[in-house]
Design a protein around this motif. Structure first.
Motif, PDB file in Angstrom:
ATOM      1  N   SER A  59      -8.585 -51.166  33.667  1.00  0.00           N
ATOM      2  CA  SER A  59      -7.880 -51.922  32.631  1.00  0.00           C
ATOM      3  C   SER A  59      -7.240 -50.975  31.616  1.00  0.00           C
ATOM      4  O   SER A  59      -6.085 -51.169  31.212  1.00  0.00           O
ATOM      5  CB  SER A  59      -8.855 -52.871  31.929  1.00  0.00           C
ATOM      6  OG  SER A  59      -8.207 -53.542  30.873  1.00  0.00           O
ATOM      7  N   GLU A  62      -4.220 -49.404  33.260  1.00  0.00           N
ATOM      8  CA  GLU A  62      -3.087 -50.328  33.302  1.00  0.00           C
ATOM      9  C   GLU A  62      -2.428 -50.433  31.933  1.00  0.00           C
ATOM     10  O   GLU A  62      -1.195 -50.440  31.828  1.00  0.00           O
ATOM     11  CB  GLU A  62      -3.545 -51.701  33.785  1.00  0.00           C
ATOM     12  CG  GLU A  62      -3.879 -51.755  35.260  1.00  0.00           C
ATOM     13  CD  GLU A  62      -4.471 -53.091  35.680  1.00  0.00           C
ATOM     14  OE1 GLU A  62      -4.511 -54.033  34.842  1.00  0.00           O
ATOM     15  OE2 GLU A  62      -4.892 -53.211  36.831  1.00  0.00           O
ATOM     16  N   ASP A  65      -0.478 -47.286  31.324  1.00  0.00           N
ATOM     17  CA  ASP A  65       0.759 -47.307  32.110  1.00  0.00           C
ATOM     18  C   ASP A  65       1.803 -48.211  31.459  1.00  0.00           C
ATOM     19  O   ASP A  65       2.984 -47.854  31.360  1.00  0.00           O
ATOM     20  CB  ASP A  65       0.489 -47.774  33.543  1.00  0.00           C
ATOM     21  CG  ASP A  65      -0.263 -46.747  34.380  1.00  0.00           C
ATOM     22  OD1 ASP A  65      -0.341 -45.563  33.957  1.00  0.00           O
ATOM     23  OD2 ASP A  65      -0.775 -47.124  35.457  1.00  0.00           O
ATOM     24  N   GLN A  66       1.358 -49.383  31.011  1.00  0.00           N
ATOM     25  CA  GLN A  66       2.279 -50.311  30.354  1.00  0.00           C
ATOM     26  C   GLN A  66       2.820 -49.707  29.052  1.00  0.00           C
ATOM     27  O   GLN A  66       4.001 -49.868  28.726  1.00  0.00           O
ATOM     28  CB  GLN A  66       1.586 -51.647  30.075  1.00  0.00           C
ATOM     29  CG  GLN A  66       1.296 -52.436  31.327  1.00  0.00           C
ATOM     30  CD  GLN A  66       0.409 -53.643  31.072  1.00  0.00           C
ATOM     31  OE1 GLN A  66      -0.081 -53.850  29.964  1.00  0.00           O
ATOM     32  NE2 GLN A  66       0.188 -54.448  32.106  1.00  0.00           N
TER      33      GLN A  66
END
Length: 97
Positions: A59, A62, A65-66
């Motif tokens: 999580s 992610e 990365d976002q």
């Protein structure tokens, strides 16, 4: 007769000692079984905790990365905005009062 009685006493004592030893072994095996159950339970809990940590790490990855994608988009928008600002300054400079 006395030797028969002594042999009988030795046999009874041996059987009694054997029974005591077997009872001790039985208790120790039971203790080992309980410890095995506790170890298995702890291993299951550790596996569940490791899986939860793995999900949390994924999580975070992610989200990172976002954030990186959003930062790149913001940087591109900033460059474009600076370019538009320069163009606007050029156009405004043409007007003289």
């Amino acid at each position: 007769m006395a030797s028969g009685f002594a042999l009988e006493n030795l046999t009874v004592t041996g059987v009694r000692d054997t029974g005591d030893a077997l009872a001790t072994i039985t208790r120790q095996v039971s203790d080992i079984q309980q410890m095995s159950i506790q170890i298995a339970t702890a291993a299951e809990e550790q596996t569940a905790a490791a899986e939860e940590i793995n999900r949390s790490v994924l999580s975070v990855r992610e989200t990172a990365d976002q954030s990186a994608i959003a930062s790149a988009e913001i940087a591109a928008s900033s460059v474009e905005l600076a370019h538009l600002g320069s163009e606007l300054q050029s156009l405004v400079a043409r007007f003289k009062v």
